[in-house]
Design an enzyme around this catalytic site. Structure first.
Site, PDB file in Angstrom:
ATOM      1  N   THR A  69      -4.943  -8.270  10.517  1.00  0.00           N
ATOM      2  CA  THR A  69      -5.316  -6.950   9.980  1.00  0.00           C
ATOM      3  C   THR A  69      -4.895  -5.831  10.920  1.00  0.00           C
ATOM      4  O   THR A  69      -4.405  -4.790  10.472  1.00  0.00           O
ATOM      5  CB  THR A  69      -6.843  -6.904   9.753  1.00  0.00           C
ATOM      6  OG1 THR A  69      -7.221  -7.998   8.916  1.00  0.00           O
ATOM      7  CG2 THR A  69      -7.265  -5.601   9.104  1.00  0.00           C
ATOM      8  N   ASN A  85      -1.562  -0.351   7.400  1.00  0.00           N
ATOM      9  CA  ASN A  85      -1.000  -1.679   7.679  1.00  0.00           C
ATOM     10  C   ASN A  85      -0.181  -2.260   6.527  1.00  0.00           C
ATOM     11  O   ASN A  85      -0.017  -3.454   6.397  1.00  0.00           O
ATOM     12  CB  ASN A  85      -2.090  -2.640   8.172  1.00  0.00           C
ATOM     13  CG  ASN A  85      -3.204  -2.844   7.166  1.00  0.00           C
ATOM     14  OD1 ASN A  85      -3.121  -2.377   6.031  1.00  0.00           O
ATOM     15  ND2 ASN A  85      -4.248  -3.559   7.567  1.00  0.00           N
ATOM     16  N   HIS A 108      -1.576  -5.596   1.375  1.00  0.00           N
ATOM     17  CA  HIS A 108      -2.821  -6.343   1.135  1.00  0.00           C
ATOM     18  C   HIS A 108      -2.476  -7.722   0.598  1.00  0.00           C
ATOM     19  O   HIS A 108      -1.539  -7.870  -0.181  1.00  0.00           O
ATOM     20  CB  HIS A 108      -3.686  -5.616   0.096  1.00  0.00           C
ATOM     21  CG  HIS A 108      -4.803  -6.470  -0.415  1.00  0.00           C
ATOM     22  ND1 HIS A 108      -6.006  -6.596   0.238  1.00  0.00           N
ATOM     23  CD2 HIS A 108      -4.879  -7.307  -1.491  1.00  0.00           C
ATOM     24  CE1 HIS A 108      -6.773  -7.458  -0.415  1.00  0.00           C
ATOM     25  NE2 HIS A 108      -6.115  -7.897  -1.467  1.00  0.00           N
ATOM     26  N   GLU A 162      -9.071 -10.571  -7.853  1.00  0.00           N
ATOM     27  CA  GLU A 162      -8.124  -9.451  -7.704  1.00  0.00           C
ATOM     28  C   GLU A 162      -7.009  -9.506  -8.753  1.00  0.00           C
ATOM     29  O   GLU A 162      -6.597  -8.467  -9.278  1.00  0.00           O
ATOM     30  CB  GLU A 162      -7.564  -9.446  -6.275  1.00  0.00           C
ATOM     31  CG  GLU A 162      -8.643  -9.037  -5.256  1.00  0.00           C
ATOM     32  CD  GLU A 162      -8.242  -9.256  -3.806  1.00  0.00           C
ATOM     33  OE1 GLU A 162      -7.109  -9.721  -3.549  1.00  0.00           O
ATOM     34  OE2 GLU A 162      -9.078  -8.968  -2.921  1.00  0.00           O
ATOM     35  N   TYR A 216     -11.988  -2.955  -3.082  1.00  0.00           N
ATOM     36  CA  TYR A 216     -12.512  -3.000  -1.718  1.00  0.00           C
ATOM     37  C   TYR A 216     -14.043  -3.014  -1.682  1.00  0.00           C
ATOM     38  O   TYR A 216     -14.647  -2.686  -0.657  1.00  0.00           O
ATOM     39  CB  TYR A 216     -11.973  -1.819  -0.906  1.00  0.00           C
ATOM     40  CG  TYR A 216     -10.547  -2.039  -0.414  1.00  0.00           C
ATOM     41  CD1 TYR A 216     -10.219  -3.149   0.365  1.00  0.00           C
ATOM     42  CD2 TYR A 216      -9.534  -1.135  -0.717  1.00  0.00           C
ATOM     43  CE1 TYR A 216      -8.927  -3.360   0.817  1.00  0.00           C
ATOM     44  CE2 TYR A 216      -8.225  -1.342  -0.261  1.00  0.00           C
ATOM     45  CZ  TYR A 216      -7.945  -2.454   0.506  1.00  0.00           C
ATOM     46  OH  TYR A 216      -6.661  -2.669   0.970  1.00  0.00           O
ATOM     47  N   ARG A 229       3.102  -7.302   9.003  1.00  0.00           N
ATOM     48  CA  ARG A 229       2.431  -6.263   9.798  1.00  0.00           C
ATOM     49  C   ARG A 229       2.925  -6.260  11.245  1.00  0.00           C
ATOM     50  O   ARG A 229       3.041  -5.203  11.864  1.00  0.00           O
ATOM     51  CB  ARG A 229       0.913  -6.476   9.754  1.00  0.00           C
ATOM     52  CG  ARG A 229       0.296  -6.104   8.396  1.00  0.00           C
ATOM     53  CD  ARG A 229      -1.139  -6.571   8.315  1.00  0.00           C
ATOM     54  NE  ARG A 229      -1.836  -6.105   7.111  1.00  0.00           N
ATOM     55  CZ  ARG A 229      -2.969  -6.628   6.672  1.00  0.00           C
ATOM     56  NH1 ARG A 229      -3.549  -7.625   7.338  1.00  0.00           N
ATOM     57  NH2 ARG A 229      -3.552  -6.154   5.582  1.00  0.00           N
ATOM     58  N   LYS A 257       0.838  -1.199   0.000  1.00  0.00           N
ATOM     59  CA  LYS A 257       0.000   0.000   0.000  1.00  0.00           C
ATOM     60  C   LYS A 257       0.878   1.257   0.000  1.00  0.00           C
ATOM     61  O   LYS A 257       2.092   1.179   0.252  1.00  0.00           O
ATOM     62  CB  LYS A 257      -0.922  -0.036   1.226  1.00  0.00           C
ATOM     63  CG  LYS A 257      -1.879  -1.243   1.236  1.00  0.00           C
ATOM     64  CD  LYS A 257      -2.778  -1.207   2.462  1.00  0.00           C
ATOM     65  CE  LYS A 257      -3.670  -2.428   2.544  1.00  0.00           C
ATOM     66  NZ  LYS A 257      -4.556  -2.393   3.731  1.00  0.00           N
TER      67      LYS A 257
HETATM   68  P1  IDP Z   1      -7.224  -7.442   5.435  1.00  0.00           P
HETATM   69  O1  IDP Z   1      -6.453  -6.347   4.725  1.00  0.00           O
HETATM   70  O2  IDP Z   1      -6.396  -8.066   6.537  1.00  0.00           O
HETATM   71  O3  IDP Z   1      -7.807  -8.466   4.486  1.00  0.00           O
HETATM   72  P2  IDP Z   1      -9.944  -6.427   5.760  1.00  0.00           P
HETATM   73  O4  IDP Z   1     -10.825  -6.703   6.934  1.00  0.00           O
HETATM   74  O5  IDP Z   1     -10.276  -7.066   4.451  1.00  0.00           O
HETATM   75  O6  IDP Z   1      -8.440  -6.743   6.197  1.00  0.00           O
HETATM   76  O7  IDP Z   1      -9.925  -4.850   5.570  1.00  0.00           O
HETATM   77  C1  IDP Z   1      -9.320  -4.284   4.418  1.00  0.00           C
HETATM   78  C2  IDP Z   1      -8.509  -3.086   4.829  1.00  0.00           C
HETATM   79  O8  IDP Z   1      -9.376  -2.079   5.308  1.00  0.00           O
HETATM   80  C3  IDP Z   1      -7.521  -3.333   5.986  1.00  0.00           C
HETATM   81  O9  IDP Z   1      -6.292  -3.876   5.546  1.00  0.00           O
HETATM   82  C4  IDP Z   1      -7.358  -1.956   6.549  1.00  0.00           C
HETATM   83  O10 IDP Z   1      -6.424  -1.195   5.780  1.00  0.00           O
HETATM   84  C5  IDP Z   1      -8.732  -1.352   6.349  1.00  0.00           C
HETATM   85  N1  IDP Z   1      -9.555  -1.470   7.557  1.00  0.00           N
HETATM   86  C6  IDP Z   1     -10.196  -2.558   8.018  1.00  0.00           C
HETATM   87  N2  IDP Z   1     -10.840  -2.312   9.159  1.00  0.00           N
HETATM   88  C7  IDP Z   1     -10.614  -1.005   9.419  1.00  0.00           C
HETATM   89  C8  IDP Z   1     -11.004  -0.133  10.488  1.00  0.00           C
HETATM   90  O11 IDP Z   1     -11.728  -0.519  11.415  1.00  0.00           O
HETATM   91  N3  IDP Z   1     -10.552   1.148  10.403  1.00  0.00           N
HETATM   92  C9  IDP Z   1      -9.772   1.598   9.399  1.00  0.00           C
HETATM   93  N4  IDP Z   1      -9.368   0.819   8.384  1.00  0.00           N
HETATM   94  C10 IDP Z   1      -9.777  -0.473   8.397  1.00  0.00           C
HETATM   95 MG    MG Z   2      -9.367  -8.364   3.113  1.00  0.00          MG
END
Ligand code: IDP
Ligand code: MG
Length: 151
Positions: A93, A114, A117, A128, A51, A104, A11
């Site tokens: 995450t 973080n 992806h 994707e 997303y 991470r 990212k």
């Molecule tokens: P992942 O990246 O581990 O698959 P997902 O739940 O799919 O996690 O969420 C996608 C991305 O959205 C996360 O990597 C993070 O950057 C962002 N994200 C998820 N939950 C939150 C939140 O509660 N606040 C802010 N950003 C979030």
């Molecule tokens: Mg995800």
């Protein structure tokens, strides 16, 4: 042996912090094969599709703004079990909950920053890869040390 492919993206925070080689190296030294690699600043349309599953979440518009704010390094990695393994290498995450030794866990603090992806399953990986890459951008090749990697 079942070969899989998965989509991984560094990212904008990972790129801006100079973590490209550190992150790419984790997949390369693990033994996975790089079959696609490019740097781009994603369009809003691409980010919203990528997303899309989160479109009703409160963080969605901030997430799209962030991911379109600068360069992303998009990759496709190939190997046995690479989809689940990449998720393990990446870690949880929430970076504060990610184990030390994961990307991470070692390199991030904040959930909104973080650094990386990775596709979360076979269906999302296929979706994707198709979303981010043209077919002719993926390279089929045989590593010269292949016999040292698989029995
Ligand atoms: P992942 O990246 O581990 O698959 P997902 O739940 O799919 O996690 O969420 C996608 C991305 O959205 C996360 O990597 C993070 O950057 C962002 N994200 C998820 N939950 C939150 C939140 O509660 N606040 C802010 N950003 C979030
Ligand atoms: Mg995800």
């Amino acid at each position: 042996m079942t070969l899989e492919r998965t989509f991984v993206a560094i990212k904008p925070d990972g790129v801006q912090r100079g973590l490209i080689s550190e992150i790419l190296g984790r997949f390369e030294t693990k033994g996975f094969k790089l079959v696609g690699l490019k740097q781009l600043t994603p369009s809003k349309e691409l980010a919203e599709k990528h997303y899309g599953v989160h479109k009703d979440r409160p963080f969605f518009s901030g997430l799209v703004d962030f991911i379109t704010s600068g360069p992303v390094v998009a990759m496709v990695w190939e190997g046995e079990g690479v989809i689940a393994s990449a998720r393990k290498l990446i870690g949880a995450t929430k970076p504060l909950e990610a184990e030390p030794g994961t990307i991470r866990g070692d390199l991030a603090v904040n959930i909104g920053r973080n650094v990386i992806h990775g596709s979360d399953g076979p269906d999302t990986a296929a979706f994707e890869i198709d979303l981010w890459f043209q077919k002719n951008e993926l390279v089929d090749w045989t590593p010269s040390d292949q016999s040292w990697r698989v029995e």
